[in-house]
Scaffold this active site. Structure first.
Site, mmCIF file in Angstrom:
data_model
loop_
_atom_site.group_PDB
_atom_site.id
_atom_site.type_symbol
_atom_site.label_atom_id
_atom_site.label_comp_id
_atom_site.label_asym_id
_atom_site.label_seq_id
_atom_site.Cartn_x
_atom_site.Cartn_y
_atom_site.Cartn_z
ATOM 1 C CB ALA A 592 -0.911 -0.008 1.232
ATOM 2 C CE1 TYR A 593 4.926 5.612 3.222
ATOM 3 C CE2 TYR A 593 6.839 4.310 2.569
ATOM 4 C CZ TYR A 593 6.297 5.491 3.048
ATOM 5 O OH TYR A 593 7.115 6.542 3.333
ATOM 6 C CB SER A 594 5.783 0.277 -2.239
ATOM 7 O OG SER A 594 6.525 -0.116 -1.098
#
Ligand code: ZN
Length: 705
Positions: A592-594
């Site tokens: 999700a972050y990347s």
């Protein structure tokens, strides 16, 4: 109205605190000076000074006559005894007989004749203090006194209002001429309790500092009473003109005006010097600018020449501004500013030969005060504090000139050559020199996610370079406490705006508040971001969408708003996105972050393409994990720290050590490191846009390519 605020108990307490270090009489001098400096109608922004004659004993037991004078540039309202310079009085008073004294010679005389060591120079008006043969002297620039002296037949008005025991001398150059004029009058007319210097201010004295202070207060009160008793309201406020309307007009116009008022720097890497703008919008000012006599009053000569180096000798008055059409108004302002520059250039040429140090090329030709009927006065300065000085002095000038008009007087200004002399005298110009350590002086930045670890590191770095900073973060107690702590250190350079980057209205409001506080924006740091740890197989869609909103939409909204503002302002700009090493080297469990940070990163690259024609640079910094800055833990830490510690069986130190040892340089990445990368971009060290600096100690997988 000013009032005598001497309180015996306070004076005693002050003396008790300070006298062990400096003696009771100098402590009392500092106490009186604070009282004077706390009253803007007496001494605004350093407009005044005080002194005391006493004796000091040398190591060899000799008694020496000492003159303690306020140091040049020391703020009176908060002064303590260290804010005074101790000089050899016996010598200084002999200077009354010399033929002439340049500013440089005078400064050298002061440096040579110190009785106590110190780095500060004493006030430019020191010789007046030395020549006046009285123990204590208080010198102020009271509004009410200027309202009596700066008019046709000022001398009679002073006598009528203050009594025959007050003398008046015509304007004289600060330094030797002023000192001599005042001392000569005192010698010929004994028994006078004070002296007014036309276009300058008031001098009182006494056998003690209290007596000198009491005399100041009494005379200013008499002047105020005279004005009250003789005043008729002649300028009325148009009921249709509201402060709110004027403020809304200012909010729309400020970036445009800021662009037009920013001087060229001569440096192709940063072509514009940044200006801070502060508006002066009050019912009185709106009424004055809109009234029949208002234009003439507002354009008349300055009250005193003290602040001309900051304000220039004249403001620009814009006739009939068209607030309904932004394009027409911009053209009108550009035209009027160009005409102002022509007039200002001609004024410089007229008097250039008066000052050997005058260098026309060293000054820009742009106005510092723009008067707009229906809006108010817009005041510009190289930094926010200077813009505020310009605003306050402009307001004082309006108040005094209006009082003259409404008490039936005709304003009498100084001859233009005196204005020129004070505006360009070397010692005045030297006050304006900037500190090379403050590379972002006058620039204005907005930083999202300011209260986090990386955000706070970036804000501190920008502030320490002289930048004005709008700190933003989600509203709440911790944000308030963070902003209060910064304000205590950086005062007027800080604005706090609660901001939710996912809400377009909230983003627009934070930009708008920044414009209202500082005049525009030069640097936007898109730093707010969220992390979430989950495998793709187990991904919670709501959590993923939350990251999409903050990391992608938030970046889009902030970048877009910056682009619109930069277009209006037309002086280039910088956007720096705080990206992550994960964009280049994603990690398992960090989908999700990347993914969302990669999208944000791509928005930055697109912005670099779309904004380049405006001279706007968009760059990225890509740090590896930063877990804290001082006592502030990062959001990333809160999200991943405890879990990672557990899964790897490490404590907090151990986890930091894990991240440190995985990079080539074995470096711990800190918020300061990230901040320095931001500074590299926004100080325009290289002509670079669309680029990424990794701040990760060297992670080969994460090298941008
Ligand atoms: Zn003065």
């Amino acid at each position: 109205m000013v009032s005598n605020s001497w309180i015996e108990a306070d004076a005693d307490a002050f003396v008790k605190t300070w006298s062990p270090r400096c003696g009771a009489d100098v402590a009392l001098l500092a106490y009186a000076t604070r009282l004077v400096g706390s009253e803007p109608d007496l001494a605004m922004h350093g407009g005044g000074n005080t002194s005391l004659k006493t004796t000091i004993r040398t190591l060899t037991g000799e008694e020496r006559s000492a003159l303690f004078v306020k140091a040049s540039g020391a703020a009176m309202g908060t002064i303590d005894p260290s804010g005074f310079v101790c000089l050899d009085h016996l010598y200084l008073k002999k200077l009354r007989t010399v033929d002439s004294l340049t500013d440089e010679m005078m400064a050298d005389e002061f440096r040579i004749h110190l009785l106590l060591p110190g780095d500060s120079l004493p006030s430019i008006e020191t010789l007046m203090h030395a020549f006046v043969d009285r123990t204590a002297v208080v010198h102020t620039h009271p509004s009410a006194i200027l309202a009596l002296s700066n008019r046709d037949s000022g001398e009679e008005t002073i006598a009528r209002a203050l009594g025959s025991d007050v003398g008046m001398v015509p304007y004289a150059n600060a330094g030797l001429s002023l000192g001599r004029a005042v001392a000569d009058l005192l010698d010929t007319q004994k028994g006078m309790r004070g002296i007014v210097v036309c276009h300058h201010g008031l001098i009182t004295y006494g056998t003690s500092i209290k007596q000198a202070y009491d005399n100041t207060m009494e005379m200013v009160n008499r002047a105020e009473e005279y004005i009250r008793n003789n005043r008729r309201r002649l300028i009325h406020i148009d009921k249709d003109l509201s402060v709110e309307t004027a403020q809304a007009r200012y909010a729309r116009l400020a970036p445009v005006l800021r662009g037009l008022l920013s001087p060229a720097s001569g440096d192709p890497d940063s072509p514009h010097l940044a200006m801070s703008l502060v508006p002066l919008i009050t019912p009185d000012v709106l009424g004055l600018l809109d009234s029949n006599p208002g234009r003439g009053i507002a354009l008349s000569q300055p009250l005193t020449p003290d602040y001309l180096v900051r304000m220039k000798s004249h403001p620009l008055f814009v006739d009939n501004p068209n607030y309904d059409d932004g394009k027409i108004l911009r053209e009108q302002l550009a035209r009027d500013i160009a005409a102002f520059s022509d007039r200002y250039e001609a004024y410089g040429k007229r008097y250039a030969s008066r000052l050997p140090e005058f260098n026309a090329a060293g000054f820009d030709l742009l106005p510092r005060v723009v008067l707009l009927p229906g809006l108010g006065a817009v005041c510009a300065g190289r930094d926010i504090d200077m813009a505020m000085v310009v605003r306050d002095i402009t307001n004082q000038a309006f108040t005094v000139k209006r009082a003259i008009y409404e008490t039936g007087g005709t304003y009498h200004g100084l001859a233009e050559e005196h204005l020129f002399d004070m505006e360009f005298r070397g010692f005045q110009v030297a006050k304006m020199e900037s500190d090379p350590a403050r590379r972002l002086r006058g620039k204005i930045a907005l930083v999202t996610g300011s209260a986090g670890a990386i955000g706070s590191g970036i804000c501190e770095a920008l502030l320490s370079e002289g930048c004005n900073v709008t700190v933003t973060d989600l509203p709440g107690e911790s944000f308030d406490a963070y902003a209060d702590a910064l304000r205590a250190r950086y005062a007027n350079c800080i604005l706090a705006a609660p901001l939710d980057v996912t809400d377009p209205a909230s983003v627009a409001a934070a930009f708008q508040k920044t414009v209202e506080a500082f005049g525009g924006i030069d640097i936007v740091v898109a730093n707010a971001g969220l992390a979430h740890v989950s495998s793709l197989a187990d991904m919670n869609l709501d959590a993923f969408r939350k990251l999409e909103r903050v990391n992608i939409e938030g970046t889009l909204l902030v970048t877009a708003e910056a682009g619109r503002l930069f277009r209006l302002q037309n002086t280039g700009g910088d956007i720096v996105l705080v990206s992550t090493k994960n964009v280049f080297s994603p990690g398992a469990q960090f989908g999700a972050y990347s993914a969302t940070k990669a999208a944000a990163h791509q928005i930055g690259r697109i912005a670099s393409l779309e904004f380049a024609d405006m001279g706007v640079r968009v760059n990225m910094v890509a740090p590896d994990a930063v877990f804290s800055h001082g006592s502030t833990k990062s959001g990333l830490w809160k999200e991943v720290g405890p879990g990672r510690m557990k899964s790897r069986g490490l404590d907090e130190k151990g986890l930091e050590e894990y991240y440190r040892t995985r990079n080539l340089l074995k470096a711990k990445v800190t918020a300061q490191h990230v901040a320095r990368a931001v500074l590299f971009f926004v100080t325009h060290q290289t002509p670079t846009t669309g680029a990424t600096i990794p701040v990760d100690g060297g992670l080969p997988d994460a090298t941008p390519r």
